[in-house]
Every structure is written in C-alpha cells, then in structure tokens.
Design a protein around this motif. Structure first.
Motif, PDB file in Angstrom:
ATOM      1  N   PHE A 197       0.828  -1.205   0.000  1.00 60.72           N
ATOM      2  CA  PHE A 197       0.000   0.000   0.000  1.00 60.72           C
ATOM      3  C   PHE A 197       0.865   1.259   0.000  1.00 60.72           C
ATOM      4  O   PHE A 197       0.562   2.241  -0.686  1.00 60.72           O
ATOM      5  CB  PHE A 197      -0.927  -0.023   1.212  1.00 60.72           C
ATOM      6  N   GLN A 198       1.949   1.229   0.749  1.00 59.17           N
ATOM      7  CA  GLN A 198       2.836   2.391   0.787  1.00 59.17           C
ATOM      8  C   GLN A 198       3.535   2.608  -0.556  1.00 59.17           C
ATOM      9  O   GLN A 198       3.763   3.751  -0.966  1.00 59.17           O
ATOM     10  CB  GLN A 198       3.895   2.196   1.891  1.00 59.17           C
ATOM     11  N   LYS A 199       3.822   1.536  -1.271  1.00 56.60           N
ATOM     12  CA  LYS A 199       4.556   1.662  -2.531  1.00 56.60           C
ATOM     13  C   LYS A 199       3.635   1.961  -3.707  1.00 56.60           C
ATOM     14  O   LYS A 199       3.999   2.721  -4.613  1.00 56.60           O
ATOM     15  CB  LYS A 199       5.346   0.373  -2.789  1.00 56.60           C
ATOM     16  N   TRP A 200       2.431   1.340  -3.732  1.00 58.13           N
ATOM     17  CA  TRP A 200       1.519   1.500  -4.867  1.00 58.13           C
ATOM     18  C   TRP A 200       0.144   1.972  -4.381  1.00 58.13           C
ATOM     19  O   TRP A 200      -0.880   1.335  -4.648  1.00 58.13           O
ATOM     20  CB  TRP A 200       1.384   0.178  -5.630  1.00 58.13           C
ATOM     21  N   THR A 201       0.106   3.075  -3.673  1.00 61.82           N
ATOM     22  CA  THR A 201      -1.139   3.587  -3.101  1.00 61.82           C
ATOM     23  C   THR A 201      -2.142   3.938  -4.207  1.00 61.82           C
ATOM     24  O   THR A 201      -1.807   4.684  -5.134  1.00 61.82           O
ATOM     25  CB  THR A 201      -0.858   4.842  -2.262  1.00 61.82           C
ATOM     26  N   PRO A 202      -3.373   3.415  -4.126  1.00 61.98           N
ATOM     27  CA  PRO A 202      -4.401   3.784  -5.123  1.00 61.98           C
ATOM     28  C   PRO A 202      -4.997   5.159  -4.813  1.00 61.98           C
ATOM     29  O   PRO A 202      -6.127   5.277  -4.328  1.00 61.98           O
ATOM     30  CB  PRO A 202      -5.432   2.661  -4.991  1.00 61.98           C
ATOM     31  N   THR A 203      -4.244   6.207  -5.097  1.00 63.35           N
ATOM     32  CA  THR A 203      -4.705   7.576  -4.858  1.00 63.35           C
ATOM     33  C   THR A 203      -5.826   7.924  -5.833  1.00 63.35           C
ATOM     34  O   THR A 203      -5.973   7.278  -6.887  1.00 63.35           O
ATOM     35  CB  THR A 203      -3.550   8.563  -5.042  1.00 63.35           C
ATOM     36  N   PRO A 204      -6.638   8.954  -5.522  1.00 65.06           N
ATOM     37  CA  PRO A 204      -7.709   9.349  -6.466  1.00 65.06           C
ATOM     38  C   PRO A 204      -7.186   9.670  -7.855  1.00 65.06           C
ATOM     39  O   PRO A 204      -7.847   9.364  -8.855  1.00 65.06           O
ATOM     40  CB  PRO A 204      -8.326  10.582  -5.783  1.00 65.06           C
ATOM     41  N   GLU A 205      -6.010  10.293  -7.941  1.00 64.64           N
ATOM     42  CA  GLU A 205      -5.458  10.634  -9.243  1.00 64.64           C
ATOM     43  C   GLU A 205      -5.101   9.374 -10.038  1.00 64.64           C
ATOM     44  O   GLU A 205      -5.368   9.280 -11.245  1.00 64.64           O
ATOM     45  CB  GLU A 205      -4.223  11.517  -9.094  1.00 64.64           C
ATOM     46  N   ARG A 206      -4.502   8.411  -9.371  1.00 61.62           N
ATOM     47  CA  ARG A 206      -4.139   7.167 -10.053  1.00 61.62           C
ATOM     48  C   ARG A 206      -5.379   6.380 -10.472  1.00 61.62           C
ATOM     49  O   ARG A 206      -5.424   5.814 -11.585  1.00 61.62           O
ATOM     50  CB  ARG A 206      -3.261   6.310  -9.136  1.00 61.62           C
ATOM     51  N   VAL A 207      -6.369   6.326  -9.596  1.00 58.82           N
ATOM     52  CA  VAL A 207      -7.600   5.607  -9.929  1.00 58.82           C
ATOM     53  C   VAL A 207      -8.296   6.259 -11.118  1.00 58.82           C
ATOM     54  O   VAL A 207      -8.807   5.571 -12.012  1.00 58.82           O
ATOM     55  CB  VAL A 207      -8.524   5.545  -8.700  1.00 58.82           C
ATOM     56  N   GLN A 208      -8.301   7.597 -11.154  1.00 60.72           N
ATOM     57  CA  GLN A 208      -8.922   8.299 -12.269  1.00 60.72           C
ATOM     58  C   GLN A 208      -8.181   8.023 -13.577  1.00 60.72           C
ATOM     59  O   GLN A 208      -8.794   7.859 -14.635  1.00 60.72           O
ATOM     60  CB  GLN A 208      -8.942   9.809 -11.999  1.00 60.72           C
TER      61      GLN A 208
END
Length: 711
Positions: free
Chosen positions: A661-672
């Motif tokens: 989770f720390q390395k590949w966090t699914p942030t809102p920008e990445r999810v979008q």
C-alpha cells in the motif's frame, strides 16, 4: 421395423455421398467424410461385418456392409461418421470440418501426400536464396525414424515444413502487437508450503503430440457423453459453458496428474455442474423481450413441470401440489387474454416459487447421477492418457519423475516453469502452412490455426523462456500441443470458451504498469498475456512460453500483480483465499489488483469476502456496457471482433499488504487515470472511426482472462 431403420440409414448415407459428389464434382472426393447429425445417435447401429485394428476399434470405428452399394463402408459409433475408405486416425477435425475439406489428402499406399502442380510453389535456386535471420537457422523437426522425402518443396533448414525458409522468417515477424514482452520483473517467489498438496508444476510430464491427440479425442467424447446424459435423463440440452466451468471448478480441488481432465476430486459430484443443470430443470429460461415470448415460456414451463412430476417417483403430496399449480396456470392462460408481458413473467415466477423446490427434490438423484457419471468417465480417460504417456517415456528410456521436496526457506527470482522430465522425441512431422493472415500448424492431418501475429508472439516467448531447445527444433510440436490443448478446452460451439479467455485492453495494461508497477498476470495464457511473466493453467505446455504455473500454486513474496480470473465462483473464491494467505505471510511490498464481475443477485462469496477483507485498500465499479474486454479468441478472430462490451458491472478491488500500500497507493489521481484508460481502448476509439461493433454473447459479456487453475 428394424429392417426399415437399416434401409433408412444406408439411404441417408448414399444420398449425402451423392450430394457431396454433385457439389464438388471430383471423383477424388467420393471418399469425403459424411458427418451425420447427432440426433441420429439413437438409430440402430449398422451391421458389423469384420474387425479392424485395435486403434480404430478404440476410436469407435466398425466395418459394415452396404446392401445398396454392395460394398463395405466404415461407421463410427461415437460420432456417427460414415466413410467409404478405411479411416485414418487424426485425419481431421470432425467438428470444424465435417466434410474433411481441409484434411490432408490420403496418400497412396507407401507414398507421401502430394501437392497439385498448379499449387506447388516454384523451387528456388541456390543463387536466389536470400539471407535469413539466425533464429530460424536450426529450426527443424526431431524424429526418431527416417522421414521420406516429401513431394512438397521444403526448406533445407526446416525439414518436413511445407514453407520456404524465407516464408517462415516472414511468419515470425509481428504485424499487430498487443503485448509488451520487454517489461522485466523482479518478483521474488518461494516454494509451495508442505500443506500445499498439489504436485509442483515442474513435475508435470512433458507434452507430446500423440498424447495430446488422444486427450483431445477423449475430451470430445466426454462432452458428447455429457450432452447425451442431459438429453436422456432430463430432456434438456446441457447448459451452455457448463462443461467448461466444470473443468475449472474441478481443477481447483483436483489432485490428479492430468492437466485437463479431473481424476482425484472430493466430492465426486461437482457443485458447479449440479447447480447449472438444476437451474435448467424442467426447462431452460431464456431472456424475454416480447409479450408472446413470455406467454409461450409460461406455457412450456407448466407443461414441462407436469411431465416431470408424472414421470418420476414423487410422494402423493408433491404430486398434488405441482399438478394443482400447473392446472391453475393453464386455467389462467385460457381465461386471461389481455395479460401483459409483466403479468406472464409474474405468473411464471409464482409457478417457479411454488413448484421449483418440489421438482428439485424429485430430480436431485438423477442430476447427481449425471455429475457422478461424467466424473468417473473423466477418471477413466485420465488413466488411459497417463498410461500412454508413461509408455512413451519407457520407450524413450526416460524414467518417471519422482517427487522432490523443495526447501521451504529457499527464495528466488520468478522464472518460467522448468520441467524435470526430459522432452520426448517426436515421431512424425509437424508442418506449417500460411492461409491468408492465419498460420495452420498440422500434425497427422489435425490442424490448429492461429493469427500470424500471435504465431510470432509464441516464437518470441519461446526464445525468451525455453532453455532446453536452443535451436528451436521442438518449437512446432510444442506449439501444436499448446494450441490443441486450448482448442479442446474452449469447446466446439461458436464463441464457446471465449468468455473464459478474455483479457483487459492494451491501454489498461499499460496504465497498470505505469502507475501501479504491475509486471505480472495471475490468470493468463501464452495466447492472451500482455507481459512475458504470467500464471496459466497448463505448466506442461505453457512453461516453454513463459508460464509460471497455475496461480494457486504460485507463491510470490513481493511484486505487483493483475488478477482477472475466469468467472467460476469456486475458482474466484479459492483465489481470494490464496491472495489473503500470501498478503498475510509477506512483509515485502505485495499488491493484487483484482477484476471480477459485480454479481449481486445473489452476491458471489469472492466479492463479499474481498469487500470485507482487511487487505482491501480501494474499490471502484465500472458500469456495464461502458467498458470492454479483449476477446478470448483474439488469437484467431478478425480485427473488428477483438473487443466486446461487458454486459455486467466490473468490480476492481485493490488488495495490498502495508508495504504494498505504501509503494503502490491507489490515490484518487491514479484511480482516475486507470478509469480514463478504458475510454482510450479498442472499441471506443474504433467506434468513432466507423468500425462496426460486435454484439457480445452472454458468455463473452462475462469476459475474463483465463487460467491459473490449480492443476
């Protein structure tokens, strides 16, 4: 009456043979295969007049006498085929080519097949030879017996291959590329724990065309048994794709040695097959669009329910309840002529609710008998395949593999499956021919086809992954075995199996790699993989092309993975258990991005468990008909059929341990950005340019990527 049936059978055969001669106008085709309808399987068997070799008898062939023509002919009791000439095992595929038009011509005794002069390519002189890439320099077929010189032009560097060396070099040049085999991975794996009872993928027996040919014949025979049992016992056709899902569900728990056919399962009755057959008892309910269709379906259901309860053993109370509801439905149909489609559907739902449990209780023993019988047939066929395989090993003086326990603490970088048993020599020739954009790979007259780009992809994967064949001499036999295996697993109906082999669009894979570091697929195959690192169902055939083995036998401790399983409830549930165990036991960055259908009525256990998992970091839903998958038949279909819209919502769930989770966090920008990738993929970009859209079938709409079955 029996004499009439015999006359009818011979008359039908003679008429079909005459039609074949009239249509083709060639005396050489008088011996073409005449494939009768499966519905004639209940006809009396033709009179047997003499015996045949054991191989033909085991394949179902008998020699019979035609009174009308006063000469012998050959009849197959398994497929209802009739031939004037003695059949040749492995001559052609009776499903895709019932008349044998694409089969290899039967050679004269002691001779080799010949090519008509007008179709023979001109033999090049040495002065006309062009340089060829080094990768094809040593490509040839291994044979333990001398091979007669064929009459078709052959490349000196590719003995027995019916294309020139320059042409073969062109075949392995990619034209359309839907993958990226340059992406590297630093995934670290560990051996399977002692509690994992399934043998390691490396202990699988090496593939061989003779074994694969036998397996394909027996699987086809098993499918036919399944169809006949459903029709004879329940009066229904087998539910579409139910046999394929049975294979997936069984291999989750199977401990047997065969990579495809289950042979060591507990319980013997498959929950998947039982559930799907029971859903179609007494009749299959189809999707209704119009009022008249709803009325007709209600009438058929009531009739089938009455017929079922009268033909089975049932208690007086059950009979009374079902008959009363059926008669009440008939009375309502005669009385109410102004009913709407919704009225008919409500009445059908009421009838199912009142009679369904009683009919299920009556049909239960019969349906369980179908499931049990198919499983025991599979056990017997798997045993026969194993015996043939071991006999080939003994003939080649290769010892049977002995289980070797791996050190549980040993960790290594992920690499393709390496079989511990040496490869078997191949007797006979595997050749290739180009047919437009398709490449035909043929062994003993049995052809499998693949698009030229995907043939090139297989060659690239083979060169990257195979370590025991530096000269690529065994490439074609292994390609034939691989394609035959997936052809048999797909099934014989149009589009069958495609939904179990679908994949994510290319733009989505690119985005997953770019923003979430994904370098491996948990469920793929050499045909539909995007990365060169992937898990697949068949380590014996796929390992030479980069497979890491089945997903449920794969134990990574670090890495970022895409998981898009076949939509089998039992397999998806086993996947969730496996992923949670991996995340719980690793302190290294580990991440799984899972794509499964959002089935809510009823909800699937896998979806419910992932939504409640402590490893869930994010979840998003892709609406139905607003996203797409790549066809499971992408390696043979046309370009405008590569994509289809999903008919179900798709749930994307991020399962990660803390380090992942720390390395590949699914942030809102990445999810979008991931959601945006779907808008740039194949169908939607093609739609704006006028490329016609292909309507998805029900099976394709549940598109998935295949494999990772626990073999």
């Amino acid at each position: 009456m029996a004499l009439y049936y015999k006359w009818l059978h011979h008359t039908t055969f003679d008429y079909c043979a005459k039609m074949a001669r009239d249509n083709h106008g060639s005396p050489q085709e008088d011996a073409a295969l005449i494939s009768l309808s499966p519905s004639t399987s209940s006809s009396p068997r033709p009179q047997r007049v003499s015996d045949l070799p054991d191989e033909l008898l085991q394949a179902g062939w008998e020699k019979c006498w035609s009174k009308r023509e006063s000469r012998p002919y050959y009849f197959n009791r398994f497929t209802n085929q009739s031939l004037w000439e003695m059949p040749v095992l492995g001559q052609h595929d009776v499903i895709s080519d019932p008349l044998g038009l694409n089969a290899a011509p039967v050679p004269a005794e002691g001779g080799m097949p010949t090519t008509p002069k007008e179709t023979k390519p001109a033999k090049r002189r040495l002065s006309e030879e062009l340089p060829v890439p080094d990768i094809t320099k040593k490509l040839k077929m291994e044979s333990t017996t001398p091979v007669p010189t064929p009459t078709v032009p052959c490349s000196p560097a590719v003995p027995g291959v019916s294309v020139e060396e320059k042409q073969f070099a062109n075949l392995i040049k990619p034209t359309d590329v839907y993958w990226d085999l340059d992406i590297q991975s630093n995934v670290v794996v560990k051996p399977s724990p002692p509690s994992h009872l399934i043998p390691p993928p490396s202990q699988s027996l090496p593939p061989h065309p003779e074994v694969e040919l036998l397996r394909s014949q027996l699987v086809l025979k098993l499918r036919q048994h399944y169809r006949e049992l459903c029709q004879q016992r329940e009066g229904i056709d087998p539910p579409r794709e139910s046999f394929n899902r049975w294979l997936l569900e069984r291999k989750v728990i199977d401990r047997g040695p065969d990579p495809l056919l289950p042979s060591d399962c507990d319980p013997a009755v498959s929950p998947s097959m039982f559930r799907e057959i029971m859903n179609d008892v007494p009749i299959r309910l189809s999707r209704i669009k119009h009022r008249e269709e709803a009325k007709r379906l209600l009438f058929k259901y009531a009739e089938a329910a009455k017929r079922l309860i009268e033909s089975r053993r049932a208690s007086p109370d059950i009979r009374k309840v079902v008959k009363w509801n059926v008669e009440d439905t008939f009375s309502w149909l005669r009385r109410d002529h102004l009913a709407t489609k919704e009225d008919y559907m409500d009445r059908l739902e009421h009838l199912r609710r009142e009679c369904g449990p009683h009919m299920a209780a009556v049909a239960r023993d019969s349906v369980e008998g179908i499931c049990s019988k198919i499983y025991h047939f599979s056990q017997d066929y798997a045993k026969r395949i194993r015996e043939k395989h071991l006999a080939l090993l003994r003939d080649a003086n290769i010892p049977e593999p002995v289980p070797v326990a791996a050190s549980p603490d040993k960790r290594a970088f992920c690499h393709p499956v390496r079989l511990t048993t040496p490869a078997l020599p191949v007797q006979g020739v595997v050749d290739i021919q180009q047919d437009g954009s398709l490449v035909c790979v043929r062994y003993k007259g049995e052809s499998v086809r693949i698009n030229q780009s995907y043939f090139s992809k297989l060659f690239q994967l083979y060169r990257l992954s195979c370590t025991d064949d530096p000269g690529s001499e065994k490439f074609l036999p292994r390609v034939w075995c691989l394609l035959r295996r997936y052809q048999v697993m797909f099934g014989t109906a149009q589009y069958e199996g495609s939904g179990l082999q679908g994949a994510l669009p290319v733009h989505v894979f690119q985005t997953l790699h770019k923003i979430f570091g994904v370098t491996s697929e948990c469920f793929a195959s050499p045909l539909n993989c995007y990365f060169k690192q992937y898990c697949s169902a068949f380590p014996d055939t796929d390992g030479y092309f980069g497979s890491r083995g089945p997903c449920l036998s794969f134990f990574p401790v670090s890495g970022s993975f895409e998981a898009n399983p076949p939509f089998s409830e039992e397999l998806m549930d086993a996947m969730v258990t496996h992923i949670e165990n991996l995340l719980d036991s690793s302190d290294q960055p580990l991440s799984f991005i899972v794509f499964i259908p959002e089935w809510r009525d009823p909800p699937t256990p896998a979806l419910t468990r992932m939504e409640e998992s402590r490893f869930k970091r994010h979840q998003l839903i892709l609406p139905a008909y607003q996203h797409e998958y790549r066809s499971g038949s992408q390696h043979v279909c046309k370009r405008d059929e590569l994509y289809y819209k999903a008919v179900h919502n798709t749930a994307i769930i991020f399962l990660q341990n803390e380090a992942g989770f720390q390395k590949w966090t699914p942030t809102p920008e990445r999810v979008q950005e991931l959601c945006t990738a779907y808008k740039h993929s194949g169908r939607f970009s093609n739609s704006s340019s006028g490329v016609p859209e292909k309507e998805p079938t029900k099976e394709e709409g549940s598109g998935t990527s295949k494999d990772g079955v626990n073999n």
